[in-house]
Write a protein that holds these residues in place. Structure first.
Motif, mmCIF file in Angstrom:
data_model
loop_
_atom_site.group_PDB
_atom_site.id
_atom_site.type_symbol
_atom_site.label_atom_id
_atom_site.label_comp_id
_atom_site.label_asym_id
_atom_site.label_seq_id
_atom_site.Cartn_x
_atom_site.Cartn_y
_atom_site.Cartn_z
ATOM 1 N N ALA A 30 44.938 -19.697 -13.004
ATOM 2 C CA ALA A 30 45.570 -18.456 -13.423
ATOM 3 C C ALA A 30 46.894 -18.217 -12.708
ATOM 4 O O ALA A 30 47.839 -17.676 -13.287
ATOM 5 N N HIS A 31 46.991 -18.637 -11.449
ATOM 6 C CA HIS A 31 48.229 -18.408 -10.689
ATOM 7 C C HIS A 31 49.366 -19.251 -11.252
ATOM 8 O O HIS A 31 50.524 -18.815 -11.272
ATOM 9 N N ALA A 32 49.051 -20.453 -11.705
ATOM 10 C CA ALA A 32 50.086 -21.352 -12.228
ATOM 11 C C ALA A 32 50.327 -21.151 -13.727
ATOM 12 O O ALA A 32 51.355 -21.579 -14.246
ATOM 13 N N TYR A 33 49.399 -20.513 -14.410
ATOM 14 C CA TYR A 33 49.501 -20.320 -15.862
ATOM 15 C C TYR A 33 50.713 -19.461 -16.206
ATOM 16 O O TYR A 33 50.963 -18.457 -15.545
ATOM 17 N N PRO A 34 51.475 -19.838 -17.249
ATOM 18 C CA PRO A 34 51.326 -21.028 -18.088
ATOM 19 C C PRO A 34 52.115 -22.206 -17.529
ATOM 20 O O PRO A 34 53.232 -22.044 -17.071
ATOM 21 N N GLU A 35 51.524 -23.363 -17.604
ATOM 22 C CA GLU A 35 52.160 -24.576 -17.100
ATOM 23 C C GLU A 35 52.790 -25.412 -18.208
ATOM 24 O O GLU A 35 53.399 -26.439 -17.925
ATOM 25 N N ARG A 36 52.635 -24.972 -19.454
ATOM 26 C CA ARG A 36 53.230 -25.692 -20.581
ATOM 27 C C ARG A 36 53.401 -24.727 -21.753
ATOM 28 O O ARG A 36 53.155 -23.521 -21.627
ATOM 29 N N GLU A 37 53.820 -25.251 -22.871
ATOM 30 C CA GLU A 37 54.143 -24.436 -24.050
ATOM 31 C C GLU A 37 52.923 -23.659 -24.554
ATOM 32 O O GLU A 37 51.806 -24.163 -24.593
ATOM 33 N N ILE A 38 53.164 -22.413 -24.959
ATOM 34 C CA ILE A 38 52.133 -21.575 -25.571
ATOM 35 C C ILE A 38 52.445 -21.445 -27.060
ATOM 36 O O ILE A 38 53.595 -21.282 -27.455
ATOM 37 N N GLU A 39 51.421 -21.532 -27.868
ATOM 38 C CA GLU A 39 51.558 -21.403 -29.313
ATOM 39 C C GLU A 39 50.948 -20.083 -29.769
ATOM 40 O O GLU A 39 49.809 -19.768 -29.432
ATOM 41 N N ILE A 40 51.727 -19.290 -30.516
ATOM 42 C CA ILE A 40 51.211 -18.060 -31.108
ATOM 43 C C ILE A 40 51.112 -18.275 -32.613
ATOM 44 O O ILE A 40 52.120 -18.463 -33.294
ATOM 45 N N VAL A 41 49.901 -18.269 -33.116
ATOM 46 C CA VAL A 41 49.661 -18.509 -34.533
ATOM 47 C C VAL A 41 49.794 -17.204 -35.308
ATOM 48 O O VAL A 41 49.161 -16.194 -34.975
ATOM 49 N N VAL A 42 50.640 -17.231 -36.321
ATOM 50 C CA VAL A 42 50.787 -16.107 -37.252
ATOM 51 C C VAL A 42 50.152 -16.538 -38.571
ATOM 52 O O VAL A 42 50.617 -17.496 -39.192
ATOM 53 N N PRO A 43 49.101 -15.859 -39.018
ATOM 54 C CA PRO A 43 48.393 -16.325 -40.221
ATOM 55 C C PRO A 43 49.028 -15.876 -41.526
ATOM 56 O O PRO A 43 48.340 -15.731 -42.536
ATOM 57 N N TYR A 44 50.343 -15.671 -41.510
ATOM 58 C CA TYR A 44 51.091 -15.235 -42.684
ATOM 59 C C TYR A 44 52.414 -15.983 -42.730
ATOM 60 O O TYR A 44 52.851 -16.553 -41.728
ATOM 61 N N PRO A 45 53.100 -15.968 -43.883
ATOM 62 C CA PRO A 45 54.359 -16.708 -43.999
ATOM 63 C C PRO A 45 55.457 -16.126 -43.115
ATOM 64 O O PRO A 45 55.383 -14.965 -42.691
ATOM 65 N N PRO A 46 56.510 -16.898 -42.846
ATOM 66 C CA PRO A 46 57.644 -16.391 -42.084
ATOM 67 C C PRO A 46 58.338 -15.254 -42.831
ATOM 68 O O PRO A 46 58.318 -15.184 -44.055
ATOM 69 N N GLY A 47 58.944 -14.353 -42.042
ATOM 70 C CA GLY A 47 59.766 -13.311 -42.633
ATOM 71 C C GLY A 47 59.116 -11.958 -42.775
ATOM 72 O O GLY A 47 59.801 -10.947 -42.931
ATOM 73 N N GLY A 48 57.798 -11.880 -42.741
ATOM 74 C CA GLY A 48 57.115 -10.598 -42.860
ATOM 75 C C GLY A 48 57.073 -9.850 -41.545
ATOM 76 O O GLY A 48 57.540 -10.333 -40.504
ATOM 77 N N ALA A 49 56.479 -8.660 -41.569
ATOM 78 C CA ALA A 49 56.424 -7.831 -40.365
ATOM 79 C C ALA A 49 55.646 -8.502 -39.244
ATOM 80 O O ALA A 49 56.050 -8.461 -38.084
ATOM 81 N N THR A 50 54.519 -9.144 -39.590
ATOM 82 C CA THR A 50 53.706 -9.799 -38.566
ATOM 83 C C THR A 50 54.491 -10.906 -37.885
ATOM 84 O O THR A 50 54.480 -11.036 -36.657
ATOM 85 N N ASP A 51 55.191 -11.690 -38.680
ATOM 86 C CA ASP A 51 56.007 -12.781 -38.145
ATOM 87 C C ASP A 51 57.141 -12.237 -37.273
ATOM 88 O O ASP A 51 57.409 -12.761 -36.189
ATOM 89 N N THR A 52 57.797 -11.175 -37.729
ATOM 90 C CA THR A 52 58.905 -10.575 -36.977
ATOM 91 C C THR A 52 58.440 -10.089 -35.611
ATOM 92 O O THR A 52 59.088 -10.341 -34.584
ATOM 93 N N LEU A 53 57.314 -9.404 -35.581
ATOM 94 C CA LEU A 53 56.802 -8.884 -34.308
ATOM 95 C C LEU A 53 56.346 -10.016 -33.391
ATOM 96 O O LEU A 53 56.576 -9.971 -32.172
ATOM 97 N N ALA A 54 55.689 -11.019 -33.959
ATOM 98 C CA ALA A 54 55.229 -12.139 -33.147
ATOM 99 C C ALA A 54 56.399 -12.850 -32.479
ATOM 100 O O ALA A 54 56.320 -13.251 -31.308
#
Length: 329
Positions: A30-54
Motif C-alpha cells: 500500500a505504501h508503494a502503490y501504485p507502482e505501475r499503470e492503472i486502468e479505469i474501465v468505462v463501460p460506455y463509448p467515448p464522448g459521453g458524460a461517464t467517459d468525460t468524468l472518468a
C-alpha cells in the motif's frame, strides 16, 4: 494412504495455478502503490458524460501519483460488459471501474448477470450524483405536475412520455408515475439523452423525463417547463420546482450517480488509499467545478458511504421494477 511431499518447484507451480484461478496474485504494498499503470474501465463509448468524468478523474490521479492512469472504454450490454470485465479480475487494484447507477438497476432488469455488484465489486468513492426533470413543452396546458395529471386523465390516450431508453431510470420512473397517478402516458424511448432533448426542443414529444446534466443549458429558457424533479432535495438550479417526494409520490427519491469501484478482494489498506485519493480529486477545484458545470452535484465520499448508497438503491430499484413489471430480459 501416505502423504506425498511435493518438491519445491512443483509446490511453487501449484500455488501459482491456484492463485491465478482466483484472480490477481501479485503482492501489493500500500505504501508503494501504485507502482505501475492503472486502468479505469468505462463501460460506455467515448464522448459521453461517464467517459468525460472518468478522464478528468484519471488525469488528476495520474498527476497525483506520477503514474499513468488510462481510460479503457468497453461498451456493450447496457454497461454490463465493462462491469463484468472488472468484476472478474478479483483482487487487482490496477483495474478499476467507473460505473453509474445502472449497476444497482441491472440485477432487477437482467437475468443471468455474471457478476454481483455487492459480491464482486468494492465501492471506492461516489464521484457525483444527478437528478432528473419531468418537463413539458410550452403548449401543454399545465403549470404544475398535479395540473398535468388532471389534464392527462381528462384526455386519455393523447399524451406520450419520452425517455432515454428502455430500462433506464427515466423509463422506470415514468412507469411508476403511471401506476401512482392512473395516467396512461405512452412511453417513447430515444437512443440516449441528447436525442430525447432534441425531441423535446423540436416538440416531437410533449412530455419527457430528462437528466439535469443534458438539459442544463436550456433551464433558463422557455423551451420547456419543469414540473417536478427526482431526488430527495430540490435541484439547486431550480429551487422553486418541487420534488416528487414533496408531491407525495413514492420511489422517485433515488439519485442517478457516477462512482469508482474496484474488484472485490483488494487489500484493505490499498482500498483506503484509493478511496481517499479519489475523494480528494473529486473535491479539487478543477474536478468539482467541472461537475457543477455539467449539472451534477460533486460528492467524493468514502467507500463505506458509497456502499450504503448501493445497498439502499438496490432495494429501491428492485421495488420499482417489480411494481411496474418492466423487463428487458
Amino acid at each position: 494412504m501416505p502423504i506425498t511431499r511435493l518438491r519445491a518447484p512443483a509446490l511453487v507451480m501449484l500455488c501459482g495455478l491456484i492463485l491465478s484461478s482466483v484472480g490477481f496474485a501479485d503482492p501489493v504494498d500500500a505504501h508503494a502503490y501504485p507502482e505501475r499503470e492503472i486502468e479505469i474501465v468505462v463501460p460506455y463509448p467515448p464522448g459521453g458524460a461517464t467517459d468525460t468524468l472518468a478522464r478528468a478523474v484519471s488525469q488528476k490521479l495520474s498527476e497525483r501519483w506520477g503514474q499513468a492512469v488510462v481510460v479503457d472504454n468497453r461498451p456493450g450490454a447496457s454497461g454490463n460488459i465493462g462491469a463484468s470485465y472488472v468484476a472478474r479480475d478479483q483482487g487487482n487494484p490496477y483495474r478499476l471501474l467507473f460505473g453509474i447507477n445502472l449497476l444497482v438497476q441491472a440485477p432487477a432488469l437482467f437475468d443471468n448477470l455474471d457478476y454481483d455488484v455487492r459480491r464482486d465489486l468494492t465501492p471506492l468513492s461516489l464521484v457525483a450524483r444527478s437528478q432528473s426533470l419531468f418537463v413539458a413543452t410550452p403548449d401543454v396546458p399545465a403549470e404544475t405536475f398535479d395540473e398535468l395529471v388532471r389534464e392527462v386523465l381528462e384526455h386519455p390516450g393523447e399524451y406520450e412520455l419520452g425517455n432515454y431508453g428502455m430500462g433506464t431510470s427515466a423509463h422506470i420512473q415514468g412507469e411508476s408515475l403511471n401506476l401512482q397517478t392512473g395516467m396512461d402516458l405512452l412511453h417513447v424511448p430515444y437512443p440516449g439523452s441528447a436525442p430525447l432533448l432534441n425531441a423535446i426542443l423540436g416538440q416531437q414529444v410533449r412530455l419527457a423525463i430528462i437528466d439535469a446534466a443534458s438539459s442544463r443549458s436550456h433551464l433558463d429558457s422557455d423551451a420547456f417547463k419543469v414540473l417536478a424533479v427526482t431526488g430527495s432535495e430540490r435541484l439547486s438550479t431550480q429551487p422553486d420546482v418541487p420534488t416528487f417526494k414533496e408531491l407525495g409520490y413514492e420511489g422517485l427519491d433515488a439519485y442517478g450517480w457516477f462512482g469508482v469501484l474496484a474488484p472485490a478482494g483488494i487489500p484493505g489498506d490499498v482500498r483506503d488509499k484509493l478511496s481517499a485519493a479519489i475523494s480528494e480529486v473529486v473535491r479539487s477545484d478543477d474536478v468539482s467545478s467541472l461537475l457543477i458545470r455539467l449539472g451534477l452535484t460533486p460528492v467524493g465520499n468514502r467507500g463505506d458511504e458509497f456502499a450504503e448508497v448501493i445497498e439502499k438503491d438496490l432495494k429501491t430499484w428492485r421495488t420499482l421494477v417489480d411494481e411496474t413489471g418492466i423487463s428487458i430480459r
